[in-house]
Design a protein around this motif. Structure first.
Motif, short mmCIF file in Angstrom:
data_model
loop_
_atom_site.label_atom_id
_atom_site.label_comp_id
_atom_site.label_asym_id
_atom_site.label_seq_id
_atom_site.Cartn_x
_atom_site.Cartn_y
_atom_site.Cartn_z
N ASP A 76 0.86 -1.18 0.00
CA ASP A 76 0.00 0.00 0.00
C ASP A 76 0.90 1.24 0.00
N LEU A 77 1.09 1.81 -1.16
CA LEU A 77 1.99 2.96 -1.29
C LEU A 77 1.41 4.24 -0.69
N SER A 78 0.12 4.26 -0.43
CA SER A 78 -0.47 5.48 0.13
C SER A 78 0.10 5.78 1.52
N ASP A 79 0.61 4.76 2.20
CA ASP A 79 1.23 4.98 3.51
C ASP A 79 2.53 5.77 3.39
N TYR A 80 3.09 5.83 2.21
CA TYR A 80 4.38 6.49 2.01
C TYR A 80 4.26 7.80 1.23
N GLU A 81 3.04 8.25 1.00
CA GLU A 81 2.85 9.49 0.24
C GLU A 81 3.29 10.69 1.07
N ARG A 82 4.16 11.49 0.52
CA ARG A 82 4.64 12.69 1.19
C ARG A 82 3.49 13.70 1.31
N VAL A 84 3.61 16.86 1.11
CA VAL A 84 3.70 17.94 0.12
C VAL A 84 3.26 17.50 -1.27
N ASP A 85 2.94 16.20 -1.44
CA ASP A 85 2.50 15.70 -2.74
C ASP A 85 0.99 15.67 -2.90
N SER A 86 0.25 16.00 -1.86
CA SER A 86 -1.21 15.99 -1.96
C SER A 86 -1.75 17.36 -1.56
N GLN A 87 -2.92 17.67 -2.05
CA GLN A 87 -3.50 18.99 -1.80
C GLN A 87 -3.77 19.20 -0.31
N THR A 88 -4.39 18.24 0.34
CA THR A 88 -4.66 18.37 1.77
C THR A 88 -3.37 18.39 2.56
N GLY A 89 -2.41 17.56 2.16
CA GLY A 89 -1.12 17.53 2.83
C GLY A 89 -0.39 18.87 2.75
N ARG A 90 -0.48 19.52 1.60
CA ARG A 90 0.15 20.85 1.46
C ARG A 90 -0.52 21.87 2.36
N SER A 91 -1.82 21.75 2.54
CA SER A 91 -2.54 22.64 3.45
C SER A 91 -2.06 22.43 4.89
N LEU A 92 -1.91 21.17 5.29
CA LEU A 92 -1.39 20.87 6.62
C LEU A 92 0.04 21.37 6.77
N TYR A 93 0.82 21.23 5.72
CA TYR A 93 2.20 21.69 5.71
C TYR A 93 2.27 23.20 5.94
N ARG A 94 1.43 23.95 5.21
CA ARG A 94 1.42 25.41 5.37
C ARG A 94 1.00 25.82 6.78
N GLY A 95 0.02 25.11 7.35
CA GLY A 95 -0.41 25.41 8.72
C GLY A 95 0.69 25.16 9.73
N THR A 96 1.42 24.09 9.53
CA THR A 96 2.53 23.75 10.43
C THR A 96 3.65 24.78 10.30
N LYS A 97 3.99 25.14 9.07
CA LYS A 97 5.03 26.17 8.86
C LYS A 97 4.62 27.49 9.51
N SER A 98 3.36 27.85 9.39
CA SER A 98 2.85 29.09 9.97
C SER A 98 3.01 29.06 11.49
N ALA A 99 2.63 27.96 12.11
CA ALA A 99 2.74 27.85 13.57
C ALA A 99 4.20 27.90 14.01
N THR A 126 5.28 11.95 5.82
CA THR A 126 4.20 11.41 5.00
C THR A 126 2.91 12.15 5.36
N TYR A 127 1.88 11.91 4.57
CA TYR A 127 0.61 12.57 4.83
C TYR A 127 0.09 12.22 6.22
N ASP A 128 0.14 10.95 6.60
CA ASP A 128 -0.36 10.52 7.92
C ASP A 128 0.45 11.14 9.05
N GLU A 129 1.77 11.20 8.90
CA GLU A 129 2.62 11.81 9.92
C GLU A 129 2.34 13.30 10.04
N MET A 130 2.14 13.97 8.90
CA MET A 130 1.85 15.40 8.91
C MET A 130 0.50 15.67 9.58
#
Length: 174
Positions: A76-82, A84-99, A126-130
């Motif tokens: 299951d490669l979805s467990d390894y998706e970064r 920053v490679d998904s739209q929702t993940g990038r949103s979480l990434y921006r929120g974390t960077k902001s904080a 990965t998306y789950d870790e983020m």
């Protein structure tokens, strides 16, 4: 008898469903190549170990297409998706960077989280870790922000202010 009649709504509906399925299958194929290419050798080895590959070292450096189909079905490669490679993940990434930029304690929490996972930066998550980091981070921020006193005359009320007003002579409902 026609197999497909473009004047019948049910035939159009079936065609739309089939096109959606085909697009999804094509997207999955291309994203599997991309995800496998973005994985570290340790992540690839872990994924192959989970699939019980007989010789995982043979596939670690190769492309996704070189992994046998029966092993691909077990990974299951979805467990390894970064993130920053998904739209929702990038949103979480921006929120974390902001904080991290707003508060040094938040930055320290993120760095401790990264050390715990043995990751160099939040881009490696990965998306789950983020998602997990984001939930913990914003709970931490909420817990450490100063408590505001409820002012019923304020025009900037939030749901928290409404909860604070309960039992203090504020609005009690109908």
């Amino acid at each position: 008898m026609k197999i497909f009649d473009h004047t019948k709504p049910r035939h159009i509906e079936i065609l739309q469903e089939e096109l959606y399925r085909a697009k999804k299958i094509l997207t999955e194929l291309y994203s599997a190549d991309r995800l496998w290419g973005n994985m570290t050798p340790e992540e690839r080895k872990s994924a192959l170990y989970v699939a019980k590959a007989p010789n995982p070292d043979d596939y670690i450096d190769g492309a996704w297409d070189l992994v046998p189909a029966d092993l691909q079905d077990l990974i299951d490669l979805s467990d390894y998706e970064r993130a920053v490679d998904s739209q929702t993940g990038r949103s979480l990434y921006r929120g974390t960077k902001s904080a991290m930029q707003q508060d040094t304690q938040s930055n320290q929490l993120v760095m401790a989280f990264l050390r715990q996972l043995d990751k160099a930066s939040i881009e490696d998550l990965t998306y789950d870790e983020m998602y997990d980091l984001n939930v913990k981070l914003w709970r931490f921020v909420k817990r450490n922000e100063p408590k505001r006193m409820y002012d019923p005359n304020s025009t900037n009320l939030t749901a928290d202010d409404y909860k604070a007003s309960q039992g203090r002579g504020g609005y009690q409902g109908d």
